[in-house]
Design an enzyme around this catalytic site. Structure first.
Site, PDB file in Angstrom:
ATOM      1  CG  ASP A 325      -1.851   1.142   1.306  1.00 56.62           C
ATOM      2  OD1 ASP A 325      -2.723   1.225   0.424  1.00 56.62           O
ATOM      3  OD2 ASP A 325      -1.731   1.975   2.224  1.00 56.62           O
ATOM      4  CD  GLU A 354      -2.234   2.144  -3.509  1.00 54.10           C
ATOM      5  OE1 GLU A 354      -3.310   2.588  -3.949  1.00 54.10           O
ATOM      6  OE2 GLU A 354      -1.913   2.244  -2.316  1.00 54.10           O
TER       7      GLU A 354
END
Length: 650
Positions: A325, A354
């Site tokens: 994340d 990400e």
């Protein structure tokens, strides 16, 4: 004597005279005679460990490592560290009491399901992966025949395994499944929901997904049973990890054991450069995560924590990969160190994340794991928002359409050129390709992947509108039939691209979240999968299944090498609302020696010019059949409105 993993870390890296020095010490050790506790805490702190009802003073050793040897048999007892009056289970607890408030002494061998010793990782080449992102509760809560709705154990049930195998995905990305803070495990009889991006104990499964959060061993055993069932089905398990922030600062285990060490802070004079700051006790903390704090991956102990945590999930729970994340919050050196540590276990462990942050980080961008720096992070992948937003429209404007809406909405030539070039960039796998004009690509002005397997190709995920809702929002008034056509067209672009395809669970069921964009704490009525849609819209599931099967059957769609892609994928000149390319399948010994993929966003059936030849139609007007749907001869063909046409030479 049995080794027991309770708290602490196997390897500590400390700053020593300006250099990183590795300090090795034994993990927690349990025996019927004594349990040894160790903790990293400030040298000037007062440190105790409370085991059961006994409080034991800890002794300071080298490198800020505190130790206490507690005599007697403490198996099954709770414990907590007290540092200057602050109580916590430590930063590396592996078993906890309800709601993660205290650590628990367990022998992890007792948590292994039958046959666990023969369970193996499910590894395959990165370019062969097909990733399915799911939330435990979304997937099973509304399934009428689920015995364990909303639990880890739902993924051991035949209906779940059968659906995943029928669809054809081979890797499950599970949203955060560690102990997180927003669900009260003592009130599971009441409706509660969260995605789980609010970490508390990073190395313990979430009790809300277990059948008994009060029994520490149960959540561990059931998580392993879930992994074991998926592995038996040939499905890899990828864990979503959230090391970039904690639930909060004041109550985090990091802060309670070593205040301010694990977080990035901002000097008052720098506050004007970072508009997203968090203030705790008059201190300024950087907030690149957008969640109130930002961990300092570059600090030796935080880096070591992340490395050891990843290794623990691989070794103890047999996890096959990790999705980071907000990877853009972590420094490049740490991400490469994690990749190296994973390689030492098995190079096939897949790592992606990400490639951005949610705000400005305290470190310079050139030091962070953002998308533009992926070329400096070998064998780590990132999501392509280029192909995502080119297809359906920008993340920050739900009403604005992308290329999929170009047959309905009016766009200028520059917009259409940008959509097409960004799609081409994504189809090629975010690598340098001679036919991609980077000056027209959205978000990126230079290729950022060394290899196509470093790009995650997708059009929807959990933290956004699902595809159906996004199309509906950006193309108001469009019929359900037209929305379905555009949905299938979008996924054809994703699954025929050279990157690693990724899909949100339920898209194969024409999923809707009733237009909710950020459904992180929305009720089940918004987030659940509607399983009746499998029968209501059978053409959707069938197309997804056949599209996935076609990709798996033909190496030409996932060649795995940037050089092969550059040499054997050719984009064809087409009208504005059509994107098309040809792949030379013989380069990878594909049974389809020549493949032409044509994607038409226009509302009109369109005649196009293609390289002359005799072709078999394998995809046309929302139907896929590898045995053939007809033939095309010559250099002209018609592609149906808002659909894909795929032609092959055998």
């Amino acid at each position: 004597m049995k080794k027991l993993m309770i708290a602490g870390m196997a390897v500590l890296m400390m700053a020593c005279k300006g250099e990183n020095k590795a300090f090795h010490f034994d993990e927690m050790t349990y025996s019927p005679r004594e349990t040894v506790f160790k903790l990293f805490a400030p040298a000037d702190a007062a440190c105790f460990v409370v085991v059961g009802n006994d409080s034991v003073k800890m002794t300071l050793g080298k490198d800020s490592i505190w130790t206490a040897a507690v005599k007697g048999d403490w198996k099954g007892q709770t414990y907590e560290f007290i540092v200057n009056g602050q109580a916590s289970p430590g930063v590396f607890a592996k078993a906890v009491s309800v709601n993660g408030q205290k650590g628990v002494v367990v022998d992890l061998k007792d948590t292994n399901p039958e046959g666990w010793e023969t369970d193996g990782h499910v590894f395959r080449p990165y370019n062969d992966l097909i990733v399915y992102e799911m939330h435990h509760r979304d997937f099973s809560i509304a399934r009428e025949d689920a015995k364990y709705p909303g639990k880890f154990m739902a993924l051991t049930e035949p209906w779940a395994i059968d659906h995943l195998k029928e669809l054809g995905v081979n890797a499950i990305h599970i949203l955060p499944s560690y102990d997180y803070g927003s669900v009260d495990e003592t009130r599971l009889n009441e409706p509660q929901y969260n995605w789980g991006y609010d970490p508390v104990n990073y190395n313990v499964p979430e009790g809300g997904y277990s059948t008994d959060p009060y029994a520490p061993e149960v959540r561990i055993r059931e998580f392993k049973q879930m992994v074991q069932a998926l592995h038996k089905a040939g499905i890899a398990v990828i864990l979503d990890v959230v090391y970039n922030h904690t639930y909060d600062i004041e109550h985090s285990n990091f802060q309670k054991t070593y205040p301010d060490y694990y977080y990035r802070k901002i000097q008052p004079q720098d506050s004007t450069v970072n508009s997203q700051l968090s203030t705790v006790n008059s201190q300024l903390y950087s907030n690149g995560s957008g969640c109130g704090n930002e961990t300092a991956s570059e600090k030796p102990m935080m880096r070591t924590f992340m490395i050891e945590s990843v290794k623990y999930w691989v070794n103890e729970y047999h996890i096959d990969g990790f999705r980071f994340d907000l990877m853009g919050c972590h420094d490049i050196e740490t991400m490469n160190a994690i990749r190296k540590a994973a390689d030492e276990i098995d190079p096939a462990i897949f790592i992606y994340g990400e490639g951005w942050s949610a705000g400005q980080c305290a470190l310079p961008t050139e030091e962070l794991g953002v998308k533009a720096n992926i070329t400096r992070m070998p064998r780590i992948a990132a999501f392509s928002d280029e192909i995502r937003d080119a297809l359906r429209g920008p993340f920050d404007d739900d009403a604005k359409a992308g290329w999929l809406g170009s047959g309905i909405r009016i766009f200028g030539s520059s917009d259409l050129a940008g959509f097409k070039e960004s799609m081409k960039f994504g189809i090629a796998g975010a690598i340098a390709h001679p036919q991609v004009d980077m000056t027209k690509v959205n978000y990126s002005k230079a290729p950022w992947a060394n290899e196509p397997s470093q790009m995650m190709s997708y059009v929807s995920c959990h933290d956004d509108m699902c595809l159906f809702d996004r199309l509906k929002a950006s193309l108001p008034g469009v019929s359900i039939d037209e929305l379905i056509r555009l949905d299938l067209l979008a996924q054809t672009a994703v699954f025929t691209s050279q990157g690693v395809p990724f899909m949100l669970s339920g898209e194969e069921l024409l999923r809707t979240k009733q237009g909710v964009h950020n459904s992180f704490e929305s009720p089940d009525s918004i987030n659940h999968l509607d399983w009746s849609n499998k029968m209501k819209y059978p053409q959707v599931f069938t197309y997804y299944k056949n599209l996935i099967t076609m990709r798996k059957n033909h190496q030409a769609f996932h060649m795995g090498s940037a050089d092969l892609v550059r040499e054997n994928l050719e984009f064809l000149d087409m009208p504005e609302k059509i994107v098309a390319y040809r792949v030379n399948g013989t380069a990878v010994n594909d049974s389809w020696r020549n493949i032409i993929v044509i994607l038409n966003a226009s509302r009109a059936d369109t005649e196009i010019t293609i390289p002359e030849g005799n072709y078999t139609i394998v995809c046309c007007d929302g139907v896929i059949n590898e045995n053939g749907l007809g033939t095309v001869e010559g250099s002209k063909t018609i592609v149906d409105a808002q659909s894909a046409l795929i032609l092959v030479n055998h």
